[in-house]
Design a protein around this motif. Structure first.
Motif, PDB file in Angstrom:
ATOM      1  N   VAL A 177       0.719  -1.179   0.003  1.00 22.87           N
ATOM      2  CA  VAL A 177      -0.147   0.044  -0.074  1.00 22.87           C
ATOM      3  C   VAL A 177       1.023   1.124  -0.047  1.00 22.87           C
ATOM      4  N   LYS A 178       0.735   2.157  -0.912  1.00 22.21           N
ATOM      5  CA  LYS A 178       1.371   3.214  -1.029  1.00 22.21           C
ATOM      6  C   LYS A 178       0.738   4.556  -0.172  1.00 22.21           C
ATOM      7  N   ILE A 179       1.621   5.146   0.580  1.00 22.83           N
ATOM      8  CA  ILE A 179       1.043   6.179   1.251  1.00 22.83           C
ATOM      9  C   ILE A 179       2.000   7.591   0.827  1.00 22.83           C
ATOM     10  N   VAL A 180       1.351   8.548   0.420  1.00 21.26           N
ATOM     11  CA  VAL A 180       1.767   9.603  -0.036  1.00 21.26           C
ATOM     12  C   VAL A 180       2.160  10.795   1.100  1.00 21.26           C
ATOM     13  N   MET A 181       3.066  11.301   1.222  1.00 21.62           N
ATOM     14  CA  MET A 181       3.296  12.482   2.272  1.00 21.62           C
ATOM     15  C   MET A 181       3.897  13.529   1.644  1.00 21.62           C
ATOM     16  N   GLU A 217      11.492  18.638  -4.307  1.00 23.47           N
ATOM     17  CA  GLU A 217      11.016  17.210  -5.266  1.00 23.47           C
ATOM     18  C   GLU A 217       9.735  17.211  -4.835  1.00 23.47           C
ATOM     19  N   GLY A 218       8.912  17.576  -3.965  1.00 23.88           N
ATOM     20  CA  GLY A 218       7.535  17.570  -3.759  1.00 23.88           C
ATOM     21  C   GLY A 218       7.346  16.211  -2.938  1.00 23.88           C
ATOM     22  N   ASP A 219       6.179  15.675  -2.983  1.00 27.64           N
ATOM     23  CA  ASP A 219       5.677  14.600  -2.185  1.00 27.64           C
ATOM     24  C   ASP A 219       6.606  13.402  -2.027  1.00 27.64           C
ATOM     25  N   VAL A 220       6.853  12.578  -1.001  1.00 27.35           N
ATOM     26  CA  VAL A 220       7.631  11.327  -0.790  1.00 27.35           C
ATOM     27  C   VAL A 220       6.609  10.184  -0.529  1.00 27.35           C
ATOM     28  N   ASN A 221       6.947   9.095  -0.952  1.00 27.80           N
ATOM     29  CA  ASN A 221       6.412   7.935  -0.946  1.00 27.80           C
ATOM     30  C   ASN A 221       6.526   6.965   0.201  1.00 27.80           C
ATOM     31  N   GLY A 222       5.671   6.702   1.218  1.00 26.58           N
ATOM     32  CA  GLY A 222       5.967   5.234   2.100  1.00 26.58           C
ATOM     33  C   GLY A 222       5.324   4.082   1.490  1.00 26.58           C
ATOM     34  N   PHE A 223       5.821   2.909   1.735  1.00 24.25           N
ATOM     35  CA  PHE A 223       5.073   1.768   1.237  1.00 24.25           C
ATOM     36  C   PHE A 223       5.035   0.793   2.590  1.00 24.25           C
ATOM     37  N   GLY A 275      10.652   6.310  -4.414  1.00 22.48           N
ATOM     38  CA  GLY A 275      10.482   7.133  -3.367  1.00 22.48           C
ATOM     39  C   GLY A 275       9.767   8.485  -3.616  1.00 22.48           C
ATOM     40  N   HIS A 276       9.493   8.811  -4.884  1.00 17.12           N
ATOM     41  CA  HIS A 276       8.838  10.080  -5.274  1.00 17.12           C
ATOM     42  C   HIS A 276       8.217   9.703  -6.664  1.00 17.12           C
TER      43      HIS A 276
END
Ligand SMILES: [Zn+2]
Length: 313
Positions: A4-8, A14-20, A227-228
């Motif tokens: 599940v991707k979580i965008v923060m 560079e803008g938003d970063v992703n957690g998984f 990551g982004h």
């Protein structure tokens, strides 16, 4: 992988970063965003939407130590914190480490012939570490190790963008959690960083970064969870594009070296409009292209007084 991707959001360019969030035998999250209120809310919301609470997370696993990825390790009191051993220095931030780091940058910026005033400015900025997490690692990982609780998921050490950088490759699905190794829209920067052994030797970040990208291209990957931005599926093609762009820039640097120059002089010539406001970044990039050209034996580097002078061979 059940992922599940979580965008923060981040306060960075560079803008938003992703957690998984990945459910295996263990419930793990890969990367946790910068330590801002906005990122925390996004993180909490994402985990709740997936049906869990922050306390349910058993492992926080980090692709690298940069603050946009490693800030909210502080939000998971019950989780194991797992990453490359280098990450631990950034979590603990001991006076000894911060002083070493400052000495490292000072020494190399003198070699690059950075003016005193600019040097002080960069060192001041580097002292600002409030968006980093502060929980020490509970477990470190080595290259080639299987991630605990996730059979078939292998950690590979892929330095360049960061000296602590890992990707996580799933042997059955050929999916990769890729951190900042390969991003869809932007090429990630091979930053100048102190080496893993905390000596004063300078890692050749761009050379490392290119090797790490080639390693990824050879893995025969189905999807990179980056990551982004979006997932990447055309891995080989994109790696090829990134390498081509680097060699174009390296050729530009070769042209600039019609006369011998320091790294600072090359940076001014290569980035005339942005080098002053983004000196740390642009110095890292110029240094990277120079390292490539030295490796290709097209230029040489000589120490003259306290400065390194680069010239064509
Ligand atoms: Zn990043």
């Amino acid at each position: 992988m059940e992922i599940v991707k979580i965008v923060m959001p981040t306060p960075y360019d560079e803008g938003d970063v992703n957690g998984f969030l990945v459910k295996g035998d263990a419930l793990s999250i890969f990367d946790v965003g910068p330590k801002t209120k906005e990122a925390y809310e996004a993180l909490e919301h994402g985990i709740k939407s997936a049906g869990y609470r922050l306390e349910d997370i058993e492992q926080v696993i980090l692709t690298h130590h940069h603050p946009d990825h490693a800030g909210w390790v502080d939000a998971f009191p019950k989780a194991e914190i797992i990453a490359h051993k280098y990450v631990d220095h950034w979590m603990r931030k001991t006076e000894e480490f911060l002083n070493y780091r400052e000495e490292f940058y000072k020494m190399h910026m003198i070699k690059q012939a950075v003016p005193e005033e600019s040097m002080q400015r960069i060192l001041r900025i580097r002292r600002e570490m409030e968006l980093y997490g502060s929980v020490p690692l509970t477990k470190t990982m080595e290259d080639g190790e299987e991630v605990p609780g996730h059979p078939g998921l292998i950690a590979y050490y892929t330095p360049g963008h960061a000296q602590s950088h890992f990707i996580f490759f799933h042997q059955q699905t050929r999916e990769v959690i890729g951190g900042d190794l390969l991003l869809e829209k932007i090429s990630s920067n091979p930053l100048m960083e102190p080496p893993v052994d905390l000596s004063f030797y300078r890692p050749k970040s761009l050379v490392q970064y290119q090797e790490s990208m080639k390693f990824l291209a050879d893995l025969d990957v189905s999807t990179v969870y980056a990551g982004h931005g979006n997932e990447v599926v055309n891995v080989k093609e994109l790696v090829e594009m990134r390498l081509e762009r680097d060699s174009m820039r390296a050729n530009q640097v070769y042209d600039i070296l019609a006369q011998p120059k320091t790294v600072y002089e090359v940076t001014k010539a290569l980035y005339p409009t942005v080098y002053e406001n983004q000196l740390g970044l642009t110095l890292s990039k110029s240094q990277g292209y120079l390292d490539l050209l030295v490796k290709e034996e097209r230029i040489r580097c000589e120490l003259v007084g306290e400065h390194e002078i680069y010239s064509r061979i």
